[in-house]
Write a protein that holds these residues in place. Structure first.
Motif: not given
Length: 268
Positions: A1-3, A159-161, A166-167, A175-177
């Motif tokens: 997970m990326l920010i 919203v991704a898994d 690369w979410g 806060p969700m990817p």
């Protein structure tokens, strides 16, 4: 997970002068159009025209100027009519408040069509010839705009898994990817569509088929990208679970297919 990296939307601050990254991406888009337009002048059928029918670099400059007007005016009116008609009917003066944001690609496209019609009429050039000239030069500008969207952290994806490598977490979206849909659109509607159209235009298609391929290509790729893009909060998903952007792509693709088939049957 990326920010998602927080990037200051202001690129340059010189006293009272503020230059935003998004504005710079527009300048890049215009520069790319000029460069690609200059290259198009060397390609058939434009390189083989002479006399009153000849294409010159001044034509590229004029098309860009008219196209910018079409994008701004059509994009704003399209947003007001397609996305918030009731609101702007009740607050008509806010239509002119462009600094508040709100632009529609499909409205901008209609504005560009009007601009091309005026250019073709004033220069006595066939409209489809003008449209074919412009079409391959547009996707790089779209790609540049998506870079601006990413820098601003706007138009994020659904919203991704959580396991998606690369979410990306966008601060303004919670806060969700999420899918970095700006990147998807940069790659699909920008780079891929540019390559397809640029190469297709060199194969000698019939007049009108390059412009038609743009309508079909953009419509299909945007329709796909919309499955990963968060729909507008005030609209949500519409009939058949499709977004407004997807519904606007349907007539675009249908028109493109019709023009491509019709142009293919013509002798010239």
């Amino acid at each position: 997970m990326l920010i998602h990296p927080h990037i200051d939307p202001v690129a340059i601050q010189l006293g009272p002068l503020t230059v935003h990254w998004y504005g710079l991406t527009y300048l890049v888009a215009f520069g790319l159009f000029m460069y690609l337009g200059y290259r198009r002048l060397r390609h058939a059928p434009y390189a083989g025209l002479s006399g009153a029918a000849a294409w010159r670099f001044k034509d590229v400059e004029d098309i860009l100027f008219l196209g910018v007007l079409g994008v701004v005016l059509g994009g704003r009116l399209g947003y007001c009519l397609f996305y918030k008609p009731a609101y702007y009917a009740a607050h008509p003066l806010e239509i002119f408040a462009v600094w508040q944001g709100g632009m529609s690609f499909h409205g901008g496209l209609l504005g560009v069509v009007v601009a091309m019609l005026w250019f073709a009429y004033s220069r006595k050039k066939p409209f489809l010839q003008v449209a074919d000239f412009v079409a391959p030069c547009v996707p790089t500008g779209l790609a540049s705009g998506r870079v601006g969207n990413f820098i601003n952290g706007e138009l994020w994806g659904r919203v991704a898994d959580p396991t998606l490598p690369w979410g990306m977490v966008f601060a303004a979206a919670g806060p969700m990817p999420r899918h970095p849909s700006q990147v998807y659109q940069f790659l699909l509607e920008g780079i891929l569509l540019f390559l397809v159209l640029w190469l297709y235009a060199r194969t000698g298609p019939k007049r009108g088929q390059v412009a038609a391929a743009f309508l079909v290509g953009y419509g299909v790729l945007r329709f796909i990208a919309e499955y990963f893009r968060e729909p507008d909060a005030y609209l949500g998903l519409l009939s058949l679970g499709l977004s407004m952007g997807q519904w606007l792509c349907v007539p675009m693709v249908a028109l493109g297919l019709a023009v491509w088939l019709w142009a293919g049957r013509r002798s010239g």
